[in-house]
Motif scaffolding. Structure first.
Motif, PDB file in Angstrom:
ATOM      1  N   ILE A   1       0.868  -1.172   0.000  1.00 60.64           N
ATOM      2  CA  ILE A   1       0.000   0.000   0.000  1.00 60.64           C
ATOM      3  C   ILE A   1       0.909   1.227   0.000  1.00 60.64           C
ATOM      4  CG2 ILE A   1      -1.841   1.221   1.218  1.00 60.64           C
ATOM      5  CD1 ILE A   1      -2.540  -1.601   0.038  1.00 60.64           C
ATOM      6  N   LYS A   2       0.633   2.137  -0.956  1.00 61.76           N
ATOM      7  CA  LYS A   2       1.493   3.310  -1.120  1.00 61.76           C
ATOM      8  C   LYS A   2       0.717   4.590  -0.873  1.00 61.76           C
ATOM      9  CE  LYS A   2       4.294   0.862  -4.418  1.00 61.76           C
ATOM     10  NZ  LYS A   2       4.612   0.656  -5.811  1.00 61.76           N
ATOM     11  N   ASP A   3       1.444   5.611  -0.451  1.00 57.71           N
ATOM     12  CA  ASP A   3       0.875   6.936  -0.260  1.00 57.71           C
ATOM     13  C   ASP A   3       0.440   7.462  -1.626  1.00 57.71           C
ATOM     14  OD1 ASP A   3       1.355  10.056  -0.329  1.00 57.71           O
ATOM     15  OD2 ASP A   3       1.001   9.520   1.773  1.00 57.71           O
ATOM     16  N   SER A   4      -0.763   7.984  -1.720  1.00 60.86           N
ATOM     17  CA  SER A   4      -1.300   8.420  -3.013  1.00 60.86           C
ATOM     18  C   SER A   4      -0.557   9.625  -3.586  1.00 60.86           C
ATOM     19  CB  SER A   4      -2.785   8.733  -2.897  1.00 60.86           C
ATOM     20  OG  SER A   4      -2.995   9.748  -1.947  1.00 60.86           O
ATOM     21  N   GLN A   5       0.039  10.447  -2.726  1.00 58.42           N
ATOM     22  CA  GLN A   5       0.733  11.632  -3.222  1.00 58.42           C
ATOM     23  C   GLN A   5       2.204  11.359  -3.529  1.00 58.42           C
ATOM     24  OE1 GLN A   5      -0.077  14.569  -0.220  1.00 58.42           O
ATOM     25  NE2 GLN A   5      -2.005  15.149  -1.188  1.00 58.42           N
ATOM     26  N   THR A   6       2.886  10.654  -2.634  1.00 54.99           N
ATOM     27  CA  THR A   6       4.328  10.444  -2.818  1.00 54.99           C
ATOM     28  C   THR A   6       4.671   9.128  -3.500  1.00 54.99           C
ATOM     29  OG1 THR A   6       4.624   9.351  -0.685  1.00 54.99           O
ATOM     30  CG2 THR A   6       4.789  11.773  -0.721  1.00 54.99           C
ATOM     31  N   GLN A   7       3.719   8.202  -3.535  1.00 57.18           N
ATOM     32  CA  GLN A   7       3.926   6.855  -4.083  1.00 57.18           C
ATOM     33  C   GLN A   7       4.959   6.042  -3.306  1.00 57.18           C
ATOM     34  OE1 GLN A   7       1.954   5.354  -6.454  1.00 57.18           O
ATOM     35  NE2 GLN A   7       0.805   7.200  -5.981  1.00 57.18           N
ATOM     36  N   ARG A   8       5.271   6.477  -2.085  1.00 55.75           N
ATOM     37  CA  ARG A   8       6.184   5.715  -1.218  1.00 55.75           C
ATOM     38  C   ARG A   8       5.366   4.707  -0.427  1.00 55.75           C
ATOM     39  NH1 ARG A   8       9.983   8.847   2.335  1.00 55.75           N
ATOM     40  NH2 ARG A   8      10.943   6.826   2.342  1.00 55.75           N
ATOM     41  N   PRO A   9       5.948   3.517  -0.176  1.00 54.18           N
ATOM     42  CA  PRO A   9       5.226   2.501   0.599  1.00 54.18           C
ATOM     43  C   PRO A   9       4.896   3.001   2.003  1.00 54.18           C
ATOM     44  CG  PRO A   9       7.197   1.575  -0.414  1.00 54.18           C
ATOM     45  CD  PRO A   9       7.261   3.058  -0.613  1.00 54.18           C
ATOM     46  N   LYS A  10       3.722   2.606   2.505  1.00 49.06           N
ATOM     47  CA  LYS A  10       3.279   2.997   3.842  1.00 49.06           C
ATOM     48  C   LYS A  10       3.764   2.028   4.920  1.00 49.06           C
ATOM     49  CE  LYS A  10      -0.833   5.682   2.878  1.00 49.06           C
ATOM     50  NZ  LYS A  10      -2.231   5.862   3.287  1.00 49.06           N
ATOM     51  N   GLY A  11       4.432   0.939   4.521  1.00 48.98           N
ATOM     52  CA  GLY A  11       4.961   0.004   5.514  1.00 48.98           C
ATOM     53  C   GLY A  11       4.084  -1.210   5.746  1.00 48.98           C
ATOM     54  N   PHE A  12       3.071  -1.384   4.905  1.00 51.55           N
ATOM     55  CA  PHE A  12       2.254  -2.587   5.020  1.00 51.55           C
ATOM     56  C   PHE A  12       1.747  -2.998   3.643  1.00 51.55           C
ATOM     57  CE2 PHE A  12      -0.605   0.955   5.733  1.00 51.55           C
ATOM     58  CZ  PHE A  12      -1.746   0.629   5.010  1.00 51.55           C
ATOM     59  N   GLY A  13       1.325  -4.249   3.557  1.00 56.45           N
ATOM     60  CA  GLY A  13       0.838  -4.746   2.273  1.00 56.45           C
ATOM     61  C   GLY A  13       0.081  -6.042   2.434  1.00 56.45           C
ATOM     62  N   PHE A  14      -0.257  -6.630   1.313  1.00 57.82           N
ATOM     63  CA  PHE A  14      -1.054  -7.853   1.284  1.00 57.82           C
ATOM     64  C   PHE A  14      -0.403  -8.882   0.380  1.00 57.82           C
ATOM     65  CE2 PHE A  14      -3.922  -4.437   2.323  1.00 57.82           C
ATOM     66  CZ  PHE A  14      -4.670  -4.963   3.358  1.00 57.82           C
ATOM     67  N   ILE A  15      -0.460 -10.137   0.800  1.00 57.33           N
ATOM     68  CA  ILE A  15      -0.012 -11.272  -0.001  1.00 57.33           C
ATOM     69  C   ILE A  15      -1.225 -12.181  -0.172  1.00 57.33           C
ATOM     70  CG2 ILE A  15       1.437 -13.341  -0.042  1.00 57.33           C
ATOM     71  CD1 ILE A  15       3.146 -11.003  -0.264  1.00 57.33           C
ATOM     72  N   THR A  16      -1.516 -12.562  -1.397  1.00 57.66           N
ATOM     73  CA  THR A  16      -2.609 -13.496  -1.652  1.00 57.66           C
ATOM     74  C   THR A  16      -2.022 -14.770  -2.245  1.00 57.66           C
ATOM     75  OG1 THR A  16      -4.091 -11.639  -2.094  1.00 57.66           O
ATOM     76  CG2 THR A  16      -4.836 -13.826  -2.775  1.00 57.66           C
ATOM     77  N   PHE A  17      -2.254 -15.870  -1.568  1.00 57.09           N
ATOM     78  CA  PHE A  17      -1.777 -17.172  -2.010  1.00 57.09           C
ATOM     79  C   PHE A  17      -2.873 -17.892  -2.796  1.00 57.09           C
ATOM     80  CE2 PHE A  17       1.283 -16.379   1.320  1.00 57.09           C
ATOM     81  CZ  PHE A  17       2.434 -16.996   0.860  1.00 57.09           C
ATOM     82  N   GLU A  18      -2.468 -18.888  -3.562  1.00 53.32           N
ATOM     83  CA  GLU A  18      -3.425 -19.710  -4.304  1.00 53.32           C
ATOM     84  C   GLU A  18      -4.182 -20.650  -3.359  1.00 53.32           C
ATOM     85  OE1 GLU A  18      -4.383 -19.562  -7.415  1.00 53.32           O
ATOM     86  OE2 GLU A  18      -2.956 -18.009  -8.005  1.00 53.32           O
ATOM     87  N   SER A  19      -3.541 -21.054  -2.252  1.00 51.41           N
ATOM     88  CA  SER A  19      -4.208 -21.994  -1.350  1.00 51.41           C
ATOM     89  C   SER A  19      -4.191 -21.499   0.094  1.00 51.41           C
ATOM     90  CB  SER A  19      -3.544 -23.374  -1.424  1.00 51.41           C
ATOM     91  OG  SER A  19      -2.400 -23.431  -0.613  1.00 51.41           O
ATOM     92  N   GLU A  20      -5.193 -21.924   0.845  1.00 54.94           N
ATOM     93  CA  GLU A  20      -5.293 -21.571   2.258  1.00 54.94           C
ATOM     94  C   GLU A  20      -4.145 -22.188   3.057  1.00 54.94           C
ATOM     95  OE1 GLU A  20      -9.129 -22.944   3.498  1.00 54.94           O
ATOM     96  OE2 GLU A  20     -10.164 -21.672   2.057  1.00 54.94           O
ATOM     97  N   ASP A  21      -3.759 -23.411   2.710  1.00 53.39           N
ATOM     98  CA  ASP A  21      -2.672 -24.090   3.423  1.00 53.39           C
ATOM     99  C   ASP A  21      -1.360 -23.328   3.293  1.00 53.39           C
ATOM    100  OD1 ASP A  21      -4.350 -26.108   4.296  1.00 53.39           O
ATOM    101  OD2 ASP A  21      -3.792 -27.483   2.675  1.00 53.39           O
ATOM    102  N   ASP A  22      -1.076 -22.837   2.084  1.00 59.14           N
ATOM    103  CA  ASP A  22       0.153 -22.069   1.872  1.00 59.14           C
ATOM    104  C   ASP A  22       0.135 -20.765   2.665  1.00 59.14           C
ATOM    105  OD1 ASP A  22       1.047 -24.050   0.169  1.00 59.14           O
ATOM    106  OD2 ASP A  22       0.572 -22.946  -1.672  1.00 59.14           O
TER     107      ASP A  22
END
Length: 98
Positions: A39-60
């Protein structure tokens, strides 16, 4: 019936130097990744220090969460948890109108 685990993880306290690609590489040993997104700041485009990872499987996703939560990455202690599903948003302008 047991509640299913999500395939999406929320990762917080990431370094400001983390990129989408480095985030993907960090979690790729745990399984097939559908998406890695900072997730990036809309004005500076610098990362806010958090994000999301989506896996193909729940086990992974579960395996990655257990292995990576509380690890030090790029000198920062990161936290990994199951992403919460966002409730539907309501239009505040129409709320409680009679």
């Amino acid at each position: 019936m047991a509640k299913r685990f999500t395939t999406q993880l929320f990762v917080s306290r990431l370094s400001g130097y983390t990129t989408d690609q480095s985030l993907r590489q960090l979690f790729s040993p745990f399984g097939q990744i559908r998406e890695a997104r900072l997730i990036k700041d809309s004005q500076t485009q610098r990362p806010k220090g958090f994000g999301f990872i989506t896996f193909e499987s729940e086990d992974d996703a579960l395996k990655a969460m257990k292995a990576m939560d509380g690890k030090i990455v790029d000198g920062r202690l990161i936290f990994v948890e199951a992403a919460k599903e966002e409730p539907p948003t309501t239009d505040v302008n129409n709320k409680n109108k009679v």
